[in-house]
Design a protein around this motif. Structure first.
Motif, PDB file in Angstrom:
ATOM      1  N   HIS A 172     -66.076-111.465  -1.993  1.00  0.00           N
ATOM      2  CA  HIS A 172     -66.863-111.759  -0.791  1.00  0.00           C
ATOM      3  C   HIS A 172     -66.154-111.215   0.440  1.00  0.00           C
ATOM      4  O   HIS A 172     -65.030-111.626   0.759  1.00  0.00           O
ATOM      5  N   SER A 174     -67.001-109.232   4.594  1.00  0.00           N
ATOM      6  CA  SER A 174     -68.006-108.964   5.623  1.00  0.00           C
ATOM      7  C   SER A 174     -68.641-107.597   5.376  1.00  0.00           C
ATOM      8  O   SER A 174     -68.133-106.785   4.601  1.00  0.00           O
ATOM      9  N   TRP A 218     -80.015-119.357   0.552  1.00  0.00           N
ATOM     10  CA  TRP A 218     -79.230-118.556   1.484  1.00  0.00           C
ATOM     11  C   TRP A 218     -77.727-118.635   1.220  1.00  0.00           C
ATOM     12  O   TRP A 218     -76.931-118.174   2.027  1.00  0.00           O
ATOM     13  N   ASN A 219     -77.336-119.179   0.086  1.00  0.00           N
ATOM     14  CA  ASN A 219     -75.921-119.140  -0.277  1.00  0.00           C
ATOM     15  C   ASN A 219     -75.485-117.689  -0.422  1.00  0.00           C
ATOM     16  O   ASN A 219     -76.217-116.848  -0.975  1.00  0.00           O
ATOM     17  N   ASN A 220     -74.302-117.368   0.069  1.00  0.00           N
ATOM     18  CA  ASN A 220     -73.855-115.976   0.072  1.00  0.00           C
ATOM     19  C   ASN A 220     -73.739-115.365  -1.324  1.00  0.00           C
ATOM     20  O   ASN A 220     -73.793-114.136  -1.481  1.00  0.00           O
ATOM     21  N   TRP A 223     -76.685-112.968  -2.397  1.00  0.00           N
ATOM     22  CA  TRP A 223     -76.991-111.763  -1.632  1.00  0.00           C
ATOM     23  C   TRP A 223     -75.889-110.737  -1.787  1.00  0.00           C
ATOM     24  O   TRP A 223     -74.712-111.071  -1.943  1.00  0.00           O
ATOM     25  N   TRP A 225     -74.345-107.160  -0.051  1.00  0.00           N
ATOM     26  CA  TRP A 225     -74.360-106.212   1.079  1.00  0.00           C
ATOM     27  C   TRP A 225     -74.705-104.809   0.593  1.00  0.00           C
ATOM     28  O   TRP A 225     -74.178-104.328  -0.414  1.00  0.00           O
ATOM     29  N   SER A 287     -79.222-109.406   8.570  1.00  0.00           N
ATOM     30  CA  SER A 287     -78.187-110.425   8.541  1.00  0.00           C
ATOM     31  C   SER A 287     -77.082-110.127   9.542  1.00  0.00           C
ATOM     32  O   SER A 287     -77.035-109.050  10.142  1.00  0.00           O
ATOM     33  N   LEU A 291     -70.873-112.462   7.932  1.00  0.00           N
ATOM     34  CA  LEU A 291     -70.997-113.248   6.711  1.00  0.00           C
ATOM     35  C   LEU A 291     -70.266-112.555   5.568  1.00  0.00           C
ATOM     36  O   LEU A 291     -70.199-111.327   5.509  1.00  0.00           O
ATOM     37  N   LYS A 292     -69.715-113.331   4.648  1.00  0.00           N
ATOM     38  CA  LYS A 292     -68.946-112.753   3.540  1.00  0.00           C
ATOM     39  C   LYS A 292     -69.723-112.891   2.240  1.00  0.00           C
ATOM     40  O   LYS A 292     -70.081-113.991   1.823  1.00  0.00           O
ATOM     41  N   ARG A 293     -69.956-111.730   1.628  1.00  0.00           N
ATOM     42  CA  ARG A 293     -70.811-111.659   0.442  1.00  0.00           C
ATOM     43  C   ARG A 293     -70.300-110.599  -0.536  1.00  0.00           C
ATOM     44  O   ARG A 293     -69.506-109.729  -0.159  1.00  0.00           O
TER      45      ARG A 293
END
Length: 307
Positions: A172, A174, A218-220, A223, A225, A287, A291-293
């Motif tokens: 995870h 950014s 919507w939990n990372n 999703w 990037w 987004s 956010l870290k994904r």
């Protein structure tokens, strides 16, 4: 992975399996645009070996544990097995001799390359006369790219043959850091040019992350990037024009997550201006960059095709 400048042709099964289960898992995987099974990875030259080595490092950590060299996560199966003279103990003189005419890939012919450690393969034996013997006749590769023969009953991560251009990483980070991670290993941040690309990226995400989703939408974890962004005006506000990360045009009209997306929601830390893809259905959402994904990279060119 500089290796991906040529291709992305492998993917890792992170849940340890014995060789037979690993083989069956890879054989039953279906490419997203065909009904052809993938099968286990073949390694026929040093460049392909480097692919496997780097994939294992990305999946299980970059460092090799020298204090515990056979630690789970240091090694993974490839699809190479010894088919001839594979049911006896080797003499001391025979150990370390690799005869390619005795080693074959699953449905892909004789081995033309090897990178066995010194004094390997040694075809060790385990078991008993009463219960039967098992010999080391399958190949595992470690994070350093070295090979060793091992027992097919041993649970290990494994590598499947995957002819695709995307690789999804579970770490995870950014959006900005994701771009940097891809570039640091010779890849580029993943871009999507078509509906077919989006389907392939969904497939790559499932291979890397599995099919289990977090219960909260919507939990990372749900999703990934991708390298798409909104162009910003002189005042730092989005102008509604979406492009690839390098400002090149986005020729694809994606399906956004909801009718009102992208909605350019603004917080103190900035505006929603980059894209994450849903692992559930492949839709896109604008987004915040911080956010870290998980994230997706891609090779610069594909050297193999779905068949």
């Amino acid at each position: 992975k500089q290796w991906y400048q040529r291709r992305v042709a492998i993917t890792a099964g992170k849940i340890p399996q014995n060789y037979t289960n690993a083989r069956d898992y890879c054989s039953h995987l279906q490419w997203p645009l065909t009904n052809t099974g993938i099968g286990m990875a073949t390694v026929q030259n040093s460049a392909e070996n480097n692919d496997v080595k780097t994939l294992i490092r990305y999946a299980f950590g970059m460092k090799f544990d020298n204090n515990n060299p056979y630690k789970l996560g240091n090694w993974a199966y490839i699809g190479l097995t010894k088919r001839i003279d594979n049911d006896r103990k080797l003499t001391k003189q025979e150990k370390g001799e690799f005869n390619p005419e005795q080693w074959f890939y699953e449905d892909r012919g004789m081995a033309r390359y090897d990178n066995f450690r010194a004094r390997m393969p040694d075809q060790q034996q385990q078991g008993s006369k009463k219960k039967g013997y098992e010999y080391q006749v399958v190949v595992q590769v470690n994070k350093k790219g070295y090979w060793d023969d091992t027992f097919a009953s041993k649970p290990l991560p494994f590598v499947c043959q995957y002819c695709g251009k995307y690789v999804v990483l579970s770490k995870h980070v950014s959006w900005t850091a994701a771009k940097g991670h891809c570039e640091s290993v010779g890849l580029t941040f993943a871009t999507v040019e078509s509906k077919e690309d989006n389907a392939e990226l969904m497939f790559a995400a499932e291979l890397a992350l599995g099919d289990t989703l977090h219960e909260k939408r919507w939990n990372n974890d749900n999703w990934v990037w991708i390298g798409e962004k909104e162009q910003m005006d002189a005042e730092g506000k989005g102008n509604g024009v979406w492009t690839h990360w390098d400002d090149s045009p986005l020729p694809y009209s994606p399906k956004w997550d909801f009718k009102l997306q992208p909605d350019n929601w603004v917080k103190k830390r900035g505006e929603q201006q980059v894209v994450a893809m849903s692992r559930k259905d492949g839709t896109w959402d604008d987004s915040f960059t911080f956010l870290k994904r998980p994230f997706a990279c891609m090779c610069k060119e594909r050297s193999c095709n779905f068949a």
